[in-house]
Design a protein around this motif. Structure first.
Motif, PDB file in Angstrom:
ATOM      1  N   VAL A 173    -105.400  84.294 -47.404  1.00 32.27           N
ATOM      2  CA  VAL A 173    -104.885  84.805 -48.672  1.00 32.27           C
ATOM      3  C   VAL A 173    -105.947  85.678 -49.321  1.00 32.27           C
ATOM      4  CG1 VAL A 173    -103.803  84.194 -50.860  1.00 32.27           C
ATOM      5  CG2 VAL A 173    -103.589  82.652 -48.889  1.00 32.27           C
ATOM      6  N   LEU A 174    -105.634  86.957 -49.509  1.00 33.83           N
ATOM      7  CA  LEU A 174    -106.575  87.917 -50.085  1.00 33.83           C
ATOM      8  C   LEU A 174    -106.284  88.118 -51.577  1.00 33.83           C
ATOM      9  CD1 LEU A 174    -108.767  89.402 -48.313  1.00 33.83           C
ATOM     10  CD2 LEU A 174    -106.906  88.349 -47.026  1.00 33.83           C
TER      11      LEU A 174
ATOM     12  N   ASN B 212    -100.495  79.179 -32.267  1.00 32.40           N
ATOM     13  CA  ASN B 212     -99.083  79.501 -32.378  1.00 32.40           C
ATOM     14  C   ASN B 212     -98.861  80.676 -33.320  1.00 32.40           C
ATOM     15  OD1 ASN B 212     -97.284  78.236 -30.720  1.00 32.40           O
ATOM     16  ND2 ASN B 212     -96.513  76.798 -32.222  1.00 32.40           N
ATOM     17  N   GLY B 213     -99.105  80.457 -34.625  1.00 31.03           N
ATOM     18  CA  GLY B 213     -98.826  81.499 -35.594  1.00 31.03           C
ATOM     19  C   GLY B 213     -99.878  81.581 -36.672  1.00 31.03           C
ATOM     20  N   VAL B 214     -99.913  82.734 -37.349  1.00 30.62           N
ATOM     21  CA  VAL B 214    -100.853  82.958 -38.430  1.00 30.62           C
ATOM     22  C   VAL B 214    -100.239  83.989 -39.362  1.00 30.62           C
ATOM     23  CG1 VAL B 214    -102.085  84.848 -37.286  1.00 30.62           C
ATOM     24  CG2 VAL B 214    -103.294  83.404 -38.926  1.00 30.62           C
ATOM     25  N   ALA B 215    -100.667  83.976 -40.615  1.00 27.43           N
ATOM     26  CA  ALA B 215    -100.177  84.957 -41.582  1.00 27.43           C
ATOM     27  C   ALA B 215    -101.331  85.445 -42.433  1.00 27.43           C
ATOM     28  CB  ALA B 215     -99.083  84.352 -42.461  1.00 27.43           C
ATOM     29  N   ILE B 216    -101.185  86.649 -42.956  1.00 25.55           N
ATOM     30  CA  ILE B 216    -102.121  87.178 -43.941  1.00 25.55           C
ATOM     31  C   ILE B 216    -101.310  87.724 -45.105  1.00 25.55           C
ATOM     32  CG2 ILE B 216    -102.237  89.444 -42.804  1.00 25.55           C
ATOM     33  CD1 ILE B 216    -105.143  89.631 -43.838  1.00 25.55           C
ATOM     34  N   PHE B 217    -101.790  87.457 -46.306  1.00 23.36           N
ATOM     35  CA  PHE B 217    -101.150  87.974 -47.506  1.00 23.36           C
ATOM     36  C   PHE B 217    -102.106  88.972 -48.162  1.00 23.36           C
ATOM     37  CE2 PHE B 217     -98.956  84.077 -46.611  1.00 23.36           C
ATOM     38  CZ  PHE B 217     -97.627  84.377 -46.909  1.00 23.36           C
ATOM     39  N   THR B 218    -101.698  90.241 -48.169  1.00 24.11           N
ATOM     40  CA  THR B 218    -102.513  91.315 -48.709  1.00 24.11           C
ATOM     41  C   THR B 218    -101.628  92.525 -48.976  1.00 24.11           C
ATOM     42  OG1 THR B 218    -104.403  92.772 -48.288  1.00 24.11           O
ATOM     43  CG2 THR B 218    -103.083  92.146 -46.383  1.00 24.11           C
ATOM     44  N   ARG B 219    -102.080  93.404 -49.887  1.00 20.21           N
ATOM     45  CA  ARG B 219    -101.406  94.679 -50.108  1.00 20.21           C
ATOM     46  C   ARG B 219    -102.106  95.814 -49.358  1.00 20.21           C
ATOM     47  NH1 ARG B 219    -100.616  92.944 -55.819  1.00 20.21           N
ATOM     48  NH2 ARG B 219     -98.377  92.998 -56.307  1.00 20.21           N
TER      49      ARG B 219
END
Length: 546
Positions: free
Chosen positions: A302-303, A455-462
């Motif tokens: 999370v950025l 398995n999976g990964v996410a990033i939250f950024t604009r």
């Protein structure tokens, strides 16, 4: 392998003949639900019926004396008893699939496609019935259970494109000589399914395995086989010939039988690492193709520049939906810089979720599958406290009104976690979110890549450059950019890696890679001399057969 050593070859054959001879030895039964009549409450069932097994398009009552009790996770009322199929019954399922294979292999791809079209239509007609079975046996909310069915239905819909997937290739390699490739089915294949997606995972296997010309033996989880039994009925109604799809039940002994049976050419498995690594090792040693999707520890980085509200809604849904019982649950937050200050707002949003029995209106998440699962999850939460983490939101001890005996754990958030803690090292598989703090994106990537799962990964950024840097450097099979659960739709395939895939093996359940798993290539090189050509009368009628 269980009690198989005590069963002679004669008795196995006799059992198979008894089944094939219109069930004179075994009692045929029917399912008690229909597309319009199915459970809608968690009321106690007065006349509990045993789950049948399915061979030759017939539901049959097992002759076993060993049953596994299945309880509604919201009440722990008995729902059904699931048989540990006898060795004769298991062998009969294999022989049924073997009998069916030659004719099904030789059935045209267009005809198999037509059967799949009807199967898709029947799933849609029975959508609520399937979801109700999941809610009653697995514990998901009815809305979430409908999503379980949908993601499997999409695989069945994609399987209708099999004529395109099954095309071979041709190349003229010399004068009057060409080499042509063909995709051919393997034969009898098997699927061993988990409890957390009772419809979706069988539907990862049934459509792709059968439309490519294989016959299938399906073993649903003994914890919630009801949806698989409904799907078996729909296979029969769709026009699958006898023996193309068979369903057997049981625990370890059934798994060992499938792994050791020489007639079975491939195994698909979804489940835990302990079981999956065993299945991969034993199945591969027996010369079978094995694909196994295992555990996970899915992270979200999370950025500070992200859309804060979208992030909070995404993480609360992805961490706590299905009570966290998803191999793609976004269970681990990596808070970069000042984003750790947002955690109280995440907790407030999570606290607003309604934890209740799945048939209750407005329920957001239901119970976990068993009392044993609840106890294991609570022990991990307790270990985090003992190791110095902070329980920001504690869901232990929760009981909704009217359901005091269910397997309840409300959303739980653990902060100030470090990588050495048990709550980080183990897959929790419950409604628990663990949160770690780092200072930079580089530290986040390093921490995530050091984890054994992929398995999976996410990033939250604009930031596009930030997202692209993350995408290039991260070691995970499925990456979401502002997408919390990036499982690909069926035109692609499931793509976990590292210890989320047994033995570095195939992980290709659907899409074109799924077709590759369930087929083998044959190349044929031919020489037809042009000088040998003869003329004949042309057939000008439009063909009418398929």
């Amino acid at each position: 392998m269980g009690d198989s050593s005590k069963v002679s070859a004669v008795s196995l054959a006799a059992g198979a003949r008894g089944l094939h001879a219109t069930g004179s030895r075994f009692q045929a039964v029917t399912l008690s639900t229909t597309a319009t009549s199915f459970p809608k409450t968690h009321d106690k069932i007065e006349n509990v019926e045993d789950t049948p097994f399915f061979i030759d398009n017939k539901f049959l009552k097992s002759a076993t004396t060993e049953y596994i009790d299945l309880h509604d996770p919201a009440t722990n009322y008995l729902v059904t008893r699931v048989p540990q199929n006898t060795d004769a019954e298991l062998k009969a399922a294999v022989e049924s699939a073997q009998r069916a294979f030659p004719a099904w292999r030789d059935t045209s791809i267009i005809h198999r496609q037509q059967v799949m079209f009807r199967f898709v239509s029947l799933i849609r007609e029975n959508w609520d019935r399937l979801a109700a079975s999941i809610t009653l046996e697995q514990g998901k909310t009815f809305a979430d259970a409908k999503g379980d069915v949908l993601r499997g239905l999409q695989v069945a819909e994609a399987a209708c494109g099999a004529p395109e997937f099954m095309k071979g290739e041709v190349l003229e390699v010399a004068k009057d000589m060409e080499t042509r490739s063909y995709r051919e089915p393997l034969g009898v294949v098997a699927a061993i399914c988990p409890f957390n997606f009772p419809a979706m995972i069988p539907l990862w296997c049934i459509p792709i395995a059968t439309v490519t010309g294989n016959t299938l033996i399906l073993k649903p989880s003994e914890r919630d086989p009801g949806a698989a039994m409904i799907l078996a009925e729909l296979c029969q109604k769709a026009g699958f010939p006898e023996g193309v799809v068979n369903v057997v039940h049981g625990a370890h002994r059934t798994v060992d039988f499938l792994l050791d049976e020489p007639a079975i050419k491939a195994i698909s498995f979804v489940g835990s690492n302990k079981a999956g690594e065993y299945i991969y090792t034993r199945g591969s040693a027996n010369g079978k193709r094995v694909q196994a999707n295992l555990g996970a520890k899915n992270h979200a980085a999370v950025l500070p520049d992200c859309n804060k509200n979208q992030f909070i809604n995404s993480i609360v849904g992805a961490a706590f939906g299905a009570a966290g019982q998803r191999c793609m649950a976004l269970s681990t937050l990596v808070m970069v810089g000042e984003t750790k200050e947002w955690l109280p707002e995440v907790a407030e949003r999570a606290k607003s979720l309604q934890v209740n029995a799945g048939f209750e209106p407005n329920a957001d998440l239901g119970p976990v599958i068993t009392p044993q699962s609840k106890a294991r999850i609570e022990s991990i939460i307790a270990s985090a406290e003992e190791e110095g983490a902070t329980i920001l939101l504690d869901g232990r001890g929760y009981k909704p009104n009217g359901y005091p005996n269910g397997n309840w754990i409300a959303p739980t958030i653990i902060t100030n976690v470090t990588p050495n803690m048990r709550c980080y090292r183990e897959e929790i598989f419950g409604p628990v979110l663990v949160c770690l703090n780092v200072s930079t994106l580089d530290e986040a990537i390093e921490l995530i890549n050091a984890n054994e799962y992929g398995n999976g990964v996410a990033i939250f950024t604009r930031s596009g450059p930030t997202a692209e840097t993350f995408r290039r450097r991260i070691e995970a099979g499925q990456v979401g950019i502002n997408v919390p659960i990036p499982v690909p739709l069926p035109m692609f395939s499931f793509t976990g890696n590292k210890r989320s895939v047994a033995g570095g093996g195939a992980n290709t359940f659907y899409g074109r890679p799924g077709v590759n798993f369930y087929t083998q290539l044959k190349t044929v090189t031919t020489l037809w001399s042009a000088a040998d050509a003869i003329s004949r009368k042309a057939d000008v009628a439009m063909p009418t057969h398929s």
